[in-house]
Design a protein around this motif. Structure first.
Motif, PDB file in Angstrom:
ATOM      1  N   ASP A  40      -3.412  -7.259   4.759  1.00  0.00           N
ATOM      2  CA  ASP A  40      -3.339  -8.714   4.793  1.00  0.00           C
ATOM      3  C   ASP A  40      -4.412  -9.327   3.892  1.00  0.00           C
ATOM      4  O   ASP A  40      -5.139  -8.608   3.190  1.00  0.00           O
ATOM      5  CB  ASP A  40      -3.413  -9.237   6.230  1.00  0.00           C
ATOM      6  N   TYR A  41      -4.503 -10.655   3.910  1.00  0.00           N
ATOM      7  CA  TYR A  41      -5.431 -11.380   3.030  1.00  0.00           C
ATOM      8  C   TYR A  41      -6.887 -10.957   3.205  1.00  0.00           C
ATOM      9  O   TYR A  41      -7.692 -11.080   2.289  1.00  0.00           O
ATOM     10  CB  TYR A  41      -5.296 -12.895   3.270  1.00  0.00           C
ATOM     11  N   SER A  42      -7.247 -10.412   4.395  1.00  0.00           N
ATOM     12  CA  SER A  42      -8.630 -10.001   4.644  1.00  0.00           C
ATOM     13  C   SER A  42      -8.853  -8.515   4.341  1.00  0.00           C
ATOM     14  O   SER A  42      -9.900  -7.983   4.665  1.00  0.00           O
ATOM     15  CB  SER A  42      -9.008 -10.291   6.102  1.00  0.00           C
ATOM     16  N   LYS A  43      -7.828  -7.858   3.726  1.00  0.00           N
ATOM     17  CA  LYS A  43      -7.857  -6.432   3.370  1.00  0.00           C
ATOM     18  C   LYS A  43      -7.711  -5.527   4.588  1.00  0.00           C
ATOM     19  O   LYS A  43      -7.962  -4.329   4.519  1.00  0.00           O
ATOM     20  CB  LYS A  43      -9.127  -6.052   2.597  1.00  0.00           C
ATOM     21  N   LYS A  44      -7.284  -6.096   5.722  1.00  0.00           N
ATOM     22  CA  LYS A  44      -7.055  -5.318   6.929  1.00  0.00           C
ATOM     23  C   LYS A  44      -5.661  -4.698   6.868  1.00  0.00           C
ATOM     24  O   LYS A  44      -4.687  -5.371   6.544  1.00  0.00           O
ATOM     25  CB  LYS A  44      -7.166  -6.212   8.164  1.00  0.00           C
ATOM     26  N   LEU A  45      -5.587  -3.407   7.184  1.00  0.00           N
ATOM     27  CA  LEU A  45      -4.307  -2.714   7.225  1.00  0.00           C
ATOM     28  C   LEU A  45      -3.445  -3.351   8.310  1.00  0.00           C
ATOM     29  O   LEU A  45      -3.841  -3.409   9.472  1.00  0.00           O
ATOM     30  CB  LEU A  45      -4.522  -1.230   7.527  1.00  0.00           C
ATOM     31  N   SER A  46      -2.269  -3.851   7.919  1.00  0.00           N
ATOM     32  CA  SER A  46      -1.409  -4.507   8.906  1.00  0.00           C
ATOM     33  C   SER A  46      -0.128  -3.719   9.193  1.00  0.00           C
ATOM     34  O   SER A  46       0.444  -3.865  10.261  1.00  0.00           O
ATOM     35  CB  SER A  46      -1.069  -5.935   8.471  1.00  0.00           C
ATOM     36  N   ARG A  47       0.324  -2.908   8.236  1.00  0.00           N
ATOM     37  CA  ARG A  47       1.540  -2.106   8.457  1.00  0.00           C
ATOM     38  C   ARG A  47       1.506  -0.859   7.597  1.00  0.00           C
ATOM     39  O   ARG A  47       0.907  -0.843   6.527  1.00  0.00           O
ATOM     40  CB  ARG A  47       2.788  -2.891   8.070  1.00  0.00           C
ATOM     41  N   TYR A  73      11.228   2.329   6.822  1.00  0.00           N
ATOM     42  CA  TYR A  73      10.908   2.690   8.201  1.00  0.00           C
ATOM     43  C   TYR A  73       9.445   2.294   8.435  1.00  0.00           C
ATOM     44  O   TYR A  73       8.544   2.916   7.877  1.00  0.00           O
ATOM     45  CB  TYR A  73      11.074   4.192   8.429  1.00  0.00           C
ATOM     46  N   TYR A  74       9.229   1.271   9.257  1.00  0.00           N
ATOM     47  CA  TYR A  74       7.883   0.767   9.514  1.00  0.00           C
ATOM     48  C   TYR A  74       7.285   1.430  10.754  1.00  0.00           C
ATOM     49  O   TYR A  74       8.008   1.842  11.663  1.00  0.00           O
ATOM     50  CB  TYR A  74       7.908  -0.754   9.699  1.00  0.00           C
ATOM     51  N   ASN A  75       5.961   1.503  10.794  1.00  0.00           N
ATOM     52  CA  ASN A  75       5.260   2.142  11.911  1.00  0.00           C
ATOM     53  C   ASN A  75       5.484   1.426  13.240  1.00  0.00           C
ATOM     54  O   ASN A  75       5.301   2.023  14.291  1.00  0.00           O
ATOM     55  CB  ASN A  75       3.760   2.277  11.628  1.00  0.00           C
ATOM     56  N   ASP A  76       5.915   0.161  13.223  1.00  0.00           N
ATOM     57  CA  ASP A  76       6.174  -0.559  14.473  1.00  0.00           C
ATOM     58  C   ASP A  76       7.617  -0.388  14.953  1.00  0.00           C
ATOM     59  O   ASP A  76       8.050  -1.029  15.903  1.00  0.00           O
ATOM     60  CB  ASP A  76       5.837  -2.043  14.328  1.00  0.00           C
ATOM     61  N   GLY A  77       8.392   0.485  14.276  1.00  0.00           N
ATOM     62  CA  GLY A  77       9.755   0.756  14.689  1.00  0.00           C
ATOM     63  C   GLY A  77      10.813  -0.033  13.936  1.00  0.00           C
ATOM     64  O   GLY A  77      12.001   0.283  14.014  1.00  0.00           O
ATOM     65  N   GLU A  78      10.418  -1.047  13.190  1.00  0.00           N
ATOM     66  CA  GLU A  78      11.399  -1.832  12.436  1.00  0.00           C
ATOM     67  C   GLU A  78      11.982  -0.997  11.298  1.00  0.00           C
ATOM     68  O   GLU A  78      11.277  -0.215  10.670  1.00  0.00           O
ATOM     69  CB  GLU A  78      10.740  -3.086  11.845  1.00  0.00           C
ATOM     70  N   GLU A  79      13.267  -1.164  11.083  1.00  0.00           N
ATOM     71  CA  GLU A  79      13.932  -0.579   9.922  1.00  0.00           C
ATOM     72  C   GLU A  79      14.518  -1.714   9.104  1.00  0.00           C
ATOM     73  O   GLU A  79      15.002  -2.707   9.655  1.00  0.00           O
ATOM     74  CB  GLU A  79      15.046   0.387  10.348  1.00  0.00           C
ATOM     75  N   VAL A 117      -1.939 -13.292  -0.339  1.00  0.00           N
ATOM     76  CA  VAL A 117      -1.866 -13.210   1.122  1.00  0.00           C
ATOM     77  C   VAL A 117      -1.667 -11.773   1.600  1.00  0.00           C
ATOM     78  O   VAL A 117      -1.871 -11.482   2.774  1.00  0.00           O
ATOM     79  CB  VAL A 117      -0.764 -14.131   1.694  1.00  0.00           C
ATOM     80  N   ALA A 118      -1.260 -10.885   0.705  1.00  0.00           N
ATOM     81  CA  ALA A 118      -1.088  -9.477   1.075  1.00  0.00           C
ATOM     82  C   ALA A 118      -1.102  -8.620  -0.178  1.00  0.00           C
ATOM     83  O   ALA A 118      -0.733  -9.073  -1.263  1.00  0.00           O
ATOM     84  CB  ALA A 118       0.225  -9.273   1.835  1.00  0.00           C
ATOM     85  N   GLU A 119      -1.544  -7.370  -0.004  1.00  0.00           N
ATOM     86  CA  GLU A 119      -1.490  -6.367  -1.064  1.00  0.00           C
ATOM     87  C   GLU A 119      -0.797  -5.141  -0.502  1.00  0.00           C
ATOM     88  O   GLU A 119      -1.025  -4.760   0.643  1.00  0.00           O
ATOM     89  CB  GLU A 119      -2.898  -6.008  -1.548  1.00  0.00           C
ATOM     90  N   ILE A 120       0.065  -4.550  -1.319  1.00  0.00           N
ATOM     91  CA  ILE A 120       0.839  -3.396  -0.888  1.00  0.00           C
ATOM     92  C   ILE A 120       0.567  -2.248  -1.853  1.00  0.00           C
ATOM     93  O   ILE A 120       0.605  -2.430  -3.064  1.00  0.00           O
ATOM     94  CB  ILE A 120       2.346  -3.722  -0.851  1.00  0.00           C
ATOM     95  N   SER A 121       0.292  -1.080  -1.298  1.00  0.00           N
ATOM     96  CA  SER A 121       0.118   0.144  -2.088  1.00  0.00           C
ATOM     97  C   SER A 121       1.222   1.103  -1.695  1.00  0.00           C
ATOM     98  O   SER A 121       1.452   1.334  -0.499  1.00  0.00           O
ATOM     99  CB  SER A 121      -1.233   0.793  -1.806  1.00  0.00           C
TER     100      SER A 121
END
Length: 184
Positions: free
Chosen positions: A50-57, A79-85, A164-168
């Motif tokens: 997220d915007y604060s560099k905290k891992l969110s997903r 396939y997300y770690n919270d179960g969402e596809e 607002v988010a960064e994705i690797s």
């Protein structure tokens, strides 16, 4: 001159002077060829900060790419770690000059991108649902070919010019078909 305006102008100058462009990758290799790399099966693993560099997903994505001439389709199953596809299907077209355009169900308008040397830059607006509200976020997507089988991706999502988010994401063509295992 207004002090706030001066600070804002200086900040904007610093931010824009640090941005990367595709020309920075002239004569670099291995050469990134979108239609060649994303032809067949690819598995990828990623994180969202997220915007604060905290891992969110965390997520894994199985991708099946097919091409006929300069037209391609990427079928992505997330396939997300919270179960969402989630499924995203890209319809792509590559012009003779190498420029790529594409659409997908959650992309607003048309995405556009180009490759140069080892890099591919892809820009689009993504409609993202968050807690029952949809947000249109600008995505600046950078892919870097590491070798024939692996690509590293950095995506920057912004709203009103603020990240607002960064994705690797790490893509690997050597992973088994349907290589996503539980990411919980």
């Amino acid at each position: 001159m207004n002090m706030k305006f001066g600070l804002a102008s200086a900040s904007l100058l610093v931010l824009t002077s640090c941005s990367s462009s595709l020309e920075d990758y002239n004569n670099t290799g291995p050469a990134f060829e979108l239609s060649r790399y994303f032809d067949g099966n690819v598995t990828a693993w990623g994180i969202v900060e997220d915007y604060s560099k905290k891992l969110s997903r965390r997520f894994c994505v199985d991708i099946v790419g097919t091409w006929e001439g300069n037209k391609g389709q990427l079928h992505e199953t997330f396939y997300y770690n919270d179960g969402e596809e989630q499924i995203r299907v890209w319809e792509l077209s590559q012009a003779d000059d190498g420029k790529v355009t594409g659409t997908a169900g959650d992309v607003v308008g048309q995405a556009s991108g180009s490759e140069n040397g080892t890099a591919f830059n892809w820009k689009y607006t993504l409609r993202v649902p968050v807690d029952g509200t949809e947000y249109d976020l600008a995505v600046d997507d950078w892919m870097y070919k590491l070798d024939d089988n692996r690509v590293m991706n950095r995506s920057y999502m912004s709203k009103f010019g603020v990240t607002v988010a960064e994705i690797s994401i790490f893509f690997d063509k050597t992973a088994p078909i349907r290589g996503c295992k539980s990411v919980n």
